[in-house]
Design a protein around this motif. Structure first.
Motif, PDB file in Angstrom:
ATOM      1  N   TRP A   1       0.867  -1.103  -0.037  1.00 29.52           N
ATOM      2  CA  TRP A   1      -0.043   0.159  -0.091  1.00 29.52           C
ATOM      3  C   TRP A   1       0.839   1.311   0.000  1.00 29.52           C
ATOM      4  O   TRP A   1       1.764   1.418   0.922  1.00 29.52           O
ATOM      5  N   LEU A   2       0.610   2.094  -0.984  1.00 29.75           N
ATOM      6  CA  LEU A   2       1.109   3.464  -0.888  1.00 29.75           C
ATOM      7  C   LEU A   2       0.130   4.532  -0.876  1.00 29.75           C
ATOM      8  O   LEU A   2      -0.919   4.604  -1.676  1.00 29.75           O
TER       9      LEU A   2
ATOM     10  N   ASP B   1     -16.424  14.692  -3.083  1.00 31.34           N
ATOM     11  CA  ASP B   1     -16.398  16.192  -3.014  1.00 31.34           C
ATOM     12  C   ASP B   1     -16.731  16.825  -1.706  1.00 31.34           C
ATOM     13  O   ASP B   1     -17.592  16.196  -1.195  1.00 31.34           O
ATOM     14  N   GLY B   2     -16.078  17.749  -1.106  1.00 33.65           N
ATOM     15  CA  GLY B   2     -16.265  18.356   0.017  1.00 33.65           C
ATOM     16  C   GLY B   2     -15.761  17.469   1.439  1.00 33.65           C
ATOM     17  O   GLY B   2     -16.005  18.099   2.412  1.00 33.65           O
ATOM     18  N   GLN B   3     -14.901  16.533   1.077  1.00 32.49           N
ATOM     19  CA  GLN B   3     -14.465  15.738   2.039  1.00 32.49           C
ATOM     20  C   GLN B   3     -12.869  15.897   2.201  1.00 32.49           C
ATOM     21  O   GLN B   3     -12.201  16.374   1.036  1.00 32.49           O
ATOM     22  N   GLN B   4     -12.341  15.309   3.085  1.00 34.04           N
ATOM     23  CA  GLN B   4     -10.687  15.078   3.092  1.00 34.04           C
ATOM     24  C   GLN B   4     -10.588  13.644   2.968  1.00 34.04           C
ATOM     25  O   GLN B   4     -11.065  12.866   3.731  1.00 34.04           O
ATOM     26  N   ILE B   5      -9.657  13.285   2.061  1.00 29.27           N
ATOM     27  CA  ILE B   5      -9.367  11.722   1.909  1.00 29.27           C
ATOM     28  C   ILE B   5      -7.970  11.487   1.787  1.00 29.27           C
ATOM     29  O   ILE B   5      -7.047  12.389   1.525  1.00 29.27           O
ATOM     30  N   TYR B   6      -7.417  10.245   1.923  1.00 33.75           N
ATOM     31  CA  TYR B   6      -6.246   9.486   1.642  1.00 33.75           C
ATOM     32  C   TYR B   6      -6.522   8.669   0.367  1.00 33.75           C
ATOM     33  O   TYR B   6      -7.708   8.046   0.356  1.00 33.75           O
ATOM     34  N   ILE B   7      -5.443   8.644  -0.384  1.00 35.94           N
ATOM     35  CA  ILE B   7      -5.818   7.842  -1.658  1.00 35.94           C
ATOM     36  C   ILE B   7      -4.662   6.876  -1.646  1.00 35.94           C
ATOM     37  O   ILE B   7      -3.446   7.126  -1.294  1.00 35.94           O
ATOM     38  N   ALA B   8      -4.907   5.383  -1.938  1.00 36.49           N
ATOM     39  CA  ALA B   8      -3.950   4.253  -1.736  1.00 36.49           C
ATOM     40  C   ALA B   8      -3.764   3.794  -2.843  1.00 36.49           C
ATOM     41  O   ALA B   8      -4.777   3.477  -3.725  1.00 36.49           O
ATOM     42  N   PHE B   9      -2.241   3.418  -3.155  1.00 36.97           N
ATOM     43  CA  PHE B   9      -2.180   2.760  -4.579  1.00 36.97           C
ATOM     44  C   PHE B   9      -1.650   1.199  -3.992  1.00 36.97           C
ATOM     45  O   PHE B   9      -0.773   1.095  -3.206  1.00 36.97           O
ATOM     46  N   VAL B  10      -2.657   0.165  -4.304  1.00 37.74           N
ATOM     47  CA  VAL B  10      -2.346  -0.933  -3.802  1.00 37.74           C
ATOM     48  C   VAL B  10      -1.989  -2.238  -4.696  1.00 37.74           C
ATOM     49  O   VAL B  10      -2.793  -2.176  -5.675  1.00 37.74           O
ATOM     50  N   MET B  11      -0.728  -2.801  -4.446  1.00 36.61           N
ATOM     51  CA  MET B  11      -0.567  -3.921  -5.614  1.00 36.61           C
ATOM     52  C   MET B  11      -0.604  -5.379  -4.661  1.00 36.61           C
ATOM     53  O   MET B  11      -0.087  -5.361  -3.531  1.00 36.61           O
ATOM     54  N   ILE B  12      -1.453  -6.260  -5.179  1.00 33.71           N
ATOM     55  CA  ILE B  12      -1.731  -7.407  -4.518  1.00 33.71           C
ATOM     56  C   ILE B  12      -1.128  -8.397  -5.712  1.00 33.71           C
ATOM     57  O   ILE B  12      -1.412  -8.551  -6.723  1.00 33.71           O
TER      58      ILE B  12
END
Ligand SMILES: [Ca+2]
Ligand SMILES: [Ca+2]
Ligand SMILES: [Ca+2]
Length: 267
Positions: free
Chosen positions: A78-79, A158-169
């Motif tokens: 996970w990145l 939209d309107g929120q605060q988020i984290y985005i993950a780049f996931v390799m399995i």
């Protein structure tokens, strides 16, 4: 009719703005604020997210994770981006360039996931996009290609605060190169938090003040027909003494590019 049109034009001025832009080229390590972890099964500790100069879109680095031959279950890598603030944005969109390495298909599972609560708890992330190895060019072409550009609709956040993950399995699968990660959206002045910036007094005889927790770049006063009448820079107030009595539009620009417009009355 013309007046109404011009006022609505000023008040609905839209700006496109990047909330996240990362090309991984400043250093050979992952940028500040980016984190990585492996799956909760604890498998695959030898190969983890870092950077590579083998394949990139913008030279010379990309984010990179190598395959690993494991036993007992798949390896998850996970990145995670820094917190991405979509407050006051609409039409939020993620774009990135992705690349694999080998021409053979090893059934690697690539996904983009989003959490609104945590950068570290995989259970809080939901999958918003998935890819197979065939979705990306391989190392027979050194540079990532225009066709490697992937676009992910994030408007539901939209309107929120988020984290985005780049996931390799994968288990003995392929690699993943990720470059030029951007999150963009449309900033709506009508979405600017009204509690953040306010004008006072309104109506006013002379001085119009801006009450703001934001750092202010400039205040502009427009006629109701949309003509710029007066500008004050690096100030939280503007003097309207010489203006004729009537209605005007005040526009304030914050240092981060956000703006707010409001009708003000000069008496
Ligand atoms: Ca790993
Ligand atoms: Ca790059
Ligand atoms: Ca492959």
């Amino acid at each position: 009719m013309k007046k109404i049109y011009l006022i609505s034009f000023i008040l609905s001025n839209f700006f496109s703005y990047a909330q996240l832009s990362e090309n991984f080229d400043a250093a050979a390590t992952l940028p500040a604020g980016w984190t990585s972890f492996i799956g909760t099964n604890g498998i695959g500790t030898a190969q983890n997210w870092g950077t590579s100069t083998t394949r990139s879109y913008s030279p010379t680095n990309s984010a990179f994770v190598r395959y690993e031959n494991v036993t007992g279950g798949p390896a998850e890598d996970w990145l995670i981006t820094p917190l991405v603030d979509l407050t006051n944005y609409t039409e939020s969109t993620l774009t990135f360039y992705g690349g694999q390495q080998y021409t053979d298909d090893y059934a690697t599972d690539y996904s983009i996931r989003v959490s609104t609560t945590s950068a570290t708890d995989p259970l809080t992330f939901e999958i918003v996009s998935t890819y197979a190895e065939s979705d990306f060019s391989n190392v027979t072409i050194p540079a990532l290609q225009p066709g490697d550009l992937k676009t992910v609709d994030l408007s539901i956040y939209d309107g929120q605060q988020i984290y985005i993950a780049f996931v390799m399995i994968q288990d003995d699968g392929d690699n993943w190169f990720v470059d030029d990660v951007n999150v963009t959206g449309t900033l709506s002045t009508t979405n600017f938090d009204n509690a953040t910036i306010s004008f006072y007094p309104n109506p006013t005889k002379n001085i119009l003040n801006v009450n703001s927790s934001e750092s202010i770049t400039k205040i502009e006063i427009y006629s109701i027909l949309g003509n710029l009448i007066k500008t004050a820079t690096a100030s939280t107030q503007i003097d309207l003494t010489e203006l004729s009595s009537g209605s005007y539009v005040a526009k304030v620009t914050a240092t981060d590019g956000r703006v707010k417009t409001e009708k003000v009355i000069k008496i």
